[in-house]
Design an enzyme around this catalytic site. Structure first.
Site, short mmCIF file in Angstrom:
data_model
loop_
_atom_site.label_atom_id
_atom_site.label_comp_id
_atom_site.label_asym_id
_atom_site.label_seq_id
_atom_site.Cartn_x
_atom_site.Cartn_y
_atom_site.Cartn_z
N LEU A 1 42.02 201.44 3.68
CA LEU A 1 43.44 201.38 3.63
C LEU A 1 43.14 202.97 3.92
O LEU A 1 43.30 204.31 3.81
CB LEU A 1 43.72 202.42 1.42
CG LEU A 1 45.42 201.97 1.49
CD1 LEU A 1 46.21 200.94 2.10
CD2 LEU A 1 45.35 202.61 0.04
N HIS A 2 42.98 202.56 5.25
CA HIS A 2 43.46 203.66 6.73
C HIS A 2 44.75 204.38 6.70
O HIS A 2 45.26 204.04 5.50
CB HIS A 2 42.41 203.09 7.41
CG HIS A 2 43.19 202.14 8.17
ND1 HIS A 2 44.30 202.14 9.52
CD2 HIS A 2 43.33 200.57 8.81
CE1 HIS A 2 45.08 201.35 9.60
NE2 HIS A 2 44.10 200.31 9.45
N ALA A 3 44.31 204.89 7.50
CA ALA A 3 45.58 205.88 7.78
C ALA A 3 46.76 205.67 8.29
O ALA A 3 48.18 205.56 6.89
CB ALA A 3 45.72 206.57 9.27
N VAL B 1 38.14 198.13 7.19
CA VAL B 1 38.11 199.53 7.21
C VAL B 1 38.96 199.96 6.13
O VAL B 1 39.20 201.25 5.64
CB VAL B 1 38.84 200.14 8.41
CG1 VAL B 1 37.90 199.83 10.10
CG2 VAL B 1 40.47 199.45 8.36
N SER C 1 48.00 203.61 4.78
CA SER C 1 47.88 204.90 4.35
C SER C 1 49.47 205.62 3.80
O SER C 1 50.67 205.67 3.29
CB SER C 1 47.15 205.43 3.84
OG SER C 1 46.00 205.26 3.34
#
Length: 114
Positions: free
Chosen positions: A31-33, A29, A36
């Site tokens: 660099l998701h939430a 997926v 980050s």
């Protein structure tokens, strides 16, 4: 989450305090939430300037800004270059790279019966 592409650039032990690394994002997926947030918080803990460039765009973004990092939409297959300049630049690059190499310490679900 990543594979290291070219190592550290610009001489990690440079007298000017410059260091960089280029990584290939391999996590499904990207660099998701959560990663980050972890990345930007860690970047903010260093006194040096830290920037990222995605897919060799030539556009350098402030790695300490969650808005900039999330807005970069760093997906699987992206090339991410991280550079730092100033005090503790070499250490910052090393620590930030380790986040990716260690997959942000995210646990993977175990497959039963495997």
């Amino acid at each position: 989450m990543t594979e290291k592409r070219h190592g550290v650039f610009g001489g990690a032990s440079s007298a000017r305090g410059n260091a960089s690394v280029e990584l290939l994002i391999t996590h499904g997926v990207g660099l998701h939430a959560r990663p980050s947030v972890v990345f930007t918080r860690l970047a903010k803990s260093f006194p040096c300037t830290i920037e990222i460039e995605v897919n060799r765009s030539g556009l350098w973004l402030n790695a300490k800004s969650i808005v900039k990092v999330m807005g970069a939409r760093i997906r699987k297959g992206s090339t991410l270059k991280i550079r730092a300049h100033g005090l503790r630049a070499e250490e910052a690059i090393s620590v930030l790279e380790a986040l990716f190499v260690n997959d942000f310490a995210e646990e993977r679900p175990h497959v039963r019966g495997a």
